[in-house]
Design a protein around this motif. Sequence first.
Motif, PDB file in Angstrom:
ATOM      1  N   LEU A 140       2.981  -4.889  -1.862  1.00 22.92           N
ATOM      2  CA  LEU A 140       2.126  -4.981  -0.684  1.00 22.92           C
ATOM      3  C   LEU A 140       1.009  -3.960  -0.841  1.00 22.92           C
ATOM      4  CD1 LEU A 140       1.508  -5.976   2.197  1.00 22.92           C
ATOM      5  CD2 LEU A 140       3.196  -4.326   3.036  1.00 22.92           C
ATOM      6  N   TYR A 147      -2.280  -2.201   0.566  1.00 18.42           N
ATOM      7  CA  TYR A 147      -3.008  -1.950   1.811  1.00 18.42           C
ATOM      8  C   TYR A 147      -4.442  -1.520   1.507  1.00 18.42           C
ATOM      9  CZ  TYR A 147       1.108  -2.099   4.886  1.00 18.42           C
ATOM     10  OH  TYR A 147       2.203  -2.479   5.620  1.00 18.42           O
ATOM     11  N   THR A 186       4.812  -0.758  -2.431  1.00 17.11           N
ATOM     12  CA  THR A 186       3.606  -0.774  -1.620  1.00 17.11           C
ATOM     13  C   THR A 186       2.682   0.343  -2.068  1.00 17.11           C
ATOM     14  OG1 THR A 186       2.715  -0.753   0.645  1.00 17.11           O
ATOM     15  CG2 THR A 186       4.623   0.646   0.222  1.00 17.11           C
ATOM     16  N   ALA A 203       1.013   2.566   3.818  1.00 20.76           N
ATOM     17  CA  ALA A 203       2.050   2.429   2.795  1.00 20.76           C
ATOM     18  C   ALA A 203       3.219   3.364   3.073  1.00 20.76           C
ATOM     19  CB  ALA A 203       1.459   2.701   1.419  1.00 20.76           C
ATOM     20  N   THR A 218       5.160   2.196   6.099  1.00 18.02           N
ATOM     21  CA  THR A 218       5.962   1.021   5.778  1.00 18.02           C
ATOM     22  C   THR A 218       7.234   1.416   5.046  1.00 18.02           C
ATOM     23  OG1 THR A 218       3.975  -0.371   5.684  1.00 18.02           O
ATOM     24  CG2 THR A 218       5.954  -1.217   4.589  1.00 18.02           C
ATOM     25  N   ILE A 233      11.648  -1.287   0.691  1.00 16.14           N
ATOM     26  CA  ILE A 233      10.607  -0.637  -0.112  1.00 16.14           C
ATOM     27  C   ILE A 233      11.249   0.320  -1.106  1.00 16.14           C
ATOM     28  CG2 ILE A 233       8.553   0.795  -0.093  1.00 16.14           C
ATOM     29  CD1 ILE A 233       8.120  -1.893   1.222  1.00 16.14           C
TER      30      ILE A 233
END
Length: 253
Positions: free
Chosen positions: A35, A37, A130, A140, A143, A151
């Motif tokens: 992921l 960002y 991330t 990040a 998250t 994660i």
Amino acid sequence: MTAVHGEHLNLTTPDGVADAYLAHPDDGRPHPGVLLYMDAFGLRPSLEEMAKRLAGHGYTVLMPNVLYRAGRAPLVDLPDFIDGPQAAEIFERLFPLIRALTPELAMRDAGAYLDWLAASPLVAEGPVGTTGYCMGGVLAIRTAAAHPDRIAAAAAFHAGRLATDAEDSPHRLADRITAELYFGHADQDASLPAEQIEALETALDNAGVRHRTEVYEGAHHGYTQAGTSAYNAEASERHWQALLDLLGRNLQP
């Protein structure tokens, strides 16, 4: 690096639909998910190139427009090259939108982004990574704290305000994180003075978080972002090596 495919798509969230960019190896096989960002300037060709570069190393990379509540990207007109004065003017226009993205809203969205990755046949089973830039670096880390079971690795590059007096300061989330973290700070970054770096380190050490922190000498806030006056090619390549090392240790079989 392998050949990659990039495409724009829409992600359903609890609060609407977020536009996003997806990059993945063009081989039809599942790969570890990442992921990514965005920074404050948002989704744009230079960030898409970063997503594709990362995908070329064997990852399926999802990059959402985290400010989707204000509209589809780009939210403001961006010149081909953003210099210092332009950056300040653009950020001033974007700041109310950034401020409106509270940690609660951002993490509600994060759950939707992670759900999309988990459901995609392009993403291998297991935890994801991330990474984020500027405001994305903060997202990040948040998250990683909000979804510790999902994660495995998180990185933040030239992220600011990581250890403030605010009750919701990111460094106060350290005891919730199980991922390995990497921080690439810029030493010419007014948004993250030395005392904040020290406070962040203390919080991570006390919580027993696996992490590595590096301060890039001569680098300014935004040093990874091509097409801006802050871009530093040497520091950017250093960040790529650190990011790939982190993801490789934690995501690649």
